[in-house]
Design an enzyme around this catalytic site. Structure first.
Site, PDB file in Angstrom:
ATOM      1  CG  HIS A   9      -9.411   0.475  -0.212  1.00  0.00           C
ATOM      2  ND1 HIS A   9      -8.818   0.234   1.021  1.00  0.00           N
ATOM      3  CD2 HIS A   9     -10.743   0.510   0.023  1.00  0.00           C
ATOM      4  CE1 HIS A   9      -9.762   0.146   1.940  1.00  0.00           C
ATOM      5  NE2 HIS A   9     -10.925   0.309   1.366  1.00  0.00           N
ATOM      6  CG  MET A  65     -11.302   3.630   2.259  1.00  0.00           C
ATOM      7  SD  MET A  65      -9.733   3.504   3.152  1.00  0.00           S
ATOM      8  CE  MET A  65      -8.590   3.584   1.773  1.00  0.00           C
ATOM      9  CB  SER A 117      -0.890   0.016   1.232  1.00  0.00           C
ATOM     10  OG  SER A 117      -1.434   1.316   1.385  1.00  0.00           O
ATOM     11  CG  MET A 146     -11.678  -2.646   5.126  1.00  0.00           C
ATOM     12  SD  MET A 146     -10.130  -2.219   4.311  1.00  0.00           S
ATOM     13  CE  MET A 146      -9.277  -1.284   5.599  1.00  0.00           C
ATOM     14  CG  MET A 201      -8.220   7.427   2.558  1.00  0.00           C
ATOM     15  SD  MET A 201      -7.424   7.367   4.168  1.00  0.00           S
ATOM     16  CE  MET A 201      -6.573   5.781   4.059  1.00  0.00           C
ATOM     17  CG  HIS A 238      -4.065  -1.432  -1.422  1.00  0.00           C
ATOM     18  ND1 HIS A 238      -5.189  -2.145  -1.754  1.00  0.00           N
ATOM     19  CD2 HIS A 238      -4.433  -0.628  -0.384  1.00  0.00           C
ATOM     20  CE1 HIS A 238      -6.193  -1.807  -0.966  1.00  0.00           C
ATOM     21  NE2 HIS A 238      -5.758  -0.883  -0.116  1.00  0.00           N
ATOM     22  CG  ASP A 248      -5.077   2.582   1.092  1.00  0.00           C
ATOM     23  OD1 ASP A 248      -6.067   1.848   0.942  1.00  0.00           O
ATOM     24  OD2 ASP A 248      -4.004   2.197   1.590  1.00  0.00           O
ATOM     25  CG  ASP A 285      -6.287  -2.707   3.201  1.00  0.00           C
ATOM     26  OD1 ASP A 285      -5.160  -2.469   3.654  1.00  0.00           O
ATOM     27  OD2 ASP A 285      -6.995  -1.856   2.614  1.00  0.00           O
TER      28      ASP A 285
HETATM   29  C1  DX5 Z   1      -6.373   1.767   5.711  1.00  0.00           C
HETATM   30  C2  DX5 Z   1      -5.915   1.402   4.329  1.00  0.00           C
HETATM   31  C3  DX5 Z   1      -4.854   0.348   4.286  1.00  0.00           C
HETATM   32  C4  DX5 Z   1      -3.560   0.770   4.914  1.00  0.00           C
HETATM   33  C5  DX5 Z   1      -2.730  -0.413   5.236  1.00  0.00           C
HETATM   34  O1  DX5 Z   1      -7.438   2.647   5.603  1.00  0.00           O
HETATM   35  O2  DX5 Z   1      -7.008   0.927   3.570  1.00  0.00           O
HETATM   36  O3  DX5 Z   1      -4.636  -0.061   2.951  1.00  0.00           O
HETATM   37  O4  DX5 Z   1      -2.803   1.579   4.058  1.00  0.00           O
HETATM   38  O5  DX5 Z   1      -1.619   0.037   5.946  1.00  0.00           O
HETATM   39  P1  DX5 Z   1      -0.951  -0.868   7.081  1.00  0.00           P
HETATM   40  O6  DX5 Z   1      -0.413  -2.095   6.396  1.00  0.00           O
HETATM   41  O7  DX5 Z   1       0.116   0.012   7.643  1.00  0.00           O
HETATM   42  O8  DX5 Z   1      -2.039  -1.199   8.059  1.00  0.00           O
HETATM   43 ZN    ZN Z   2      -6.620  -0.039   1.606  1.00  0.00          ZN
END
Ligand code: DX5
Ligand code: ZN
Length: 221
Positions: free
Chosen positions: A66, A68, A9, A136, A37, A33, A35, A174
């Site tokens: 992903h 969010m 990620s 998750m 947000m 990956h 993320d 994840d």
């Molecule tokens: C959290 C993200 C994850 C996160 C994982 O909201 O969706 O993908 O980046 O990071 P680690 O491996 O540090 O938990």
């Molecule tokens: Zn994620």
């Protein structure tokens, strides 16, 4: 048999040298990956299609986005245009079918995800319609949080149902994946492990990525 893939990620990468960070792990990564947000669905703000577009010019890795965000339907076309390979939307937003239809029409692989407190039952009606189920194992919003062990039961049940129904989709987990939790997640049936801080905060991200895969699937088994 699971697919045995690692998805670093980039949330925990150094954004000031993102292309170099990706290069560091690209030999060990099976997907990247991403993320996304929006500061509303989760209390954090990260990156969007322009960064995916830049990454697309630097890597052939599968870009696993992903989302969010409150309104993924407003962003799906931009992610597809930017070169995303797949997008994952949250079941907590409600009926995902209109979003699935948009993703299919845009040529995106279709992912569905659920938060740690969301029951597996909520996604079971959709398993035949998706390419990826993302379980998750932390509350979404931030990297570096501890793994929530109670989600392993959910993953085990999901694996059993996917196998019973003989579905071609993959199971991804994840959040909080490190050397210790990787093997627990793999044993519970994950195909794809997302790992952010345990990879990019390590002295050598490539070594960290390789050792996480080895811990999860010793001897490639
Ligand atoms: C959290 C993200 C994850 C996160 C994982 O909201 O969706 O993908 O980046 O990071 P680690 O491996 O540090 O938990
Ligand atoms: Zn994620």
């Amino acid at each position: 048999m699971t697919a045995r893939k690692l998805a670093p990620s980039i949330l925990s990468a150094d954004f000031s040298q993102l292309a170099d960070e990706v290069d560091r792990v690209s030999d060990q990564a099976d997907l990247l990956h991403v993320d996304v947000m929006d500061g509303h669905f989760v209390p954090n703000l990260t990156i969007g299609p322009p960064v995916v577009k830049s990454l697309r010019q630097r890597t052939d890795l599968f870009l696993d986005c992903h989302l969010m965000v409150d309104n993924p339907e407003d962003l799906l076309a931009d992610f597809a245009d930017a070169g995303a390979d797949g997008c994952t939307v949250h079941i907590e937003l409600g009926d995902p079918r209109p979003r699935f239809a948009m993703m299919r029409s845009l040529g995106l692989r279709v992912g569905l995800t659920l938060n740690p407190e969301t029951p597996l039952d909520s996604v079971l009606p959709y398993l035949e319609e998706i390419d990826l189920l993302l379980v998750m194992s932390v509350h979404p919003g931030f990297g570096g949080q501890p793994f929530i062990p109670s989600v392993l039961d959910k993953l085990t049940t999901a694996r059993r149902i996917v196998d019973e129904r003989n579905l071609p989709m993959e199971l991804e987990i994840d959040g909080g994946i490190n050397l210790e939790t990787a093997s627990q997640a793999a044993d519970a049936g994950a195909d794809i492990l997302v790992s952010g801080s345990a990879v990019f905060h390590a002295d050598d991200p490539a070594v960290a990525a390789r050792t996480i895969k080895e811990a999860a699937w010793p001897n490639g088994s």
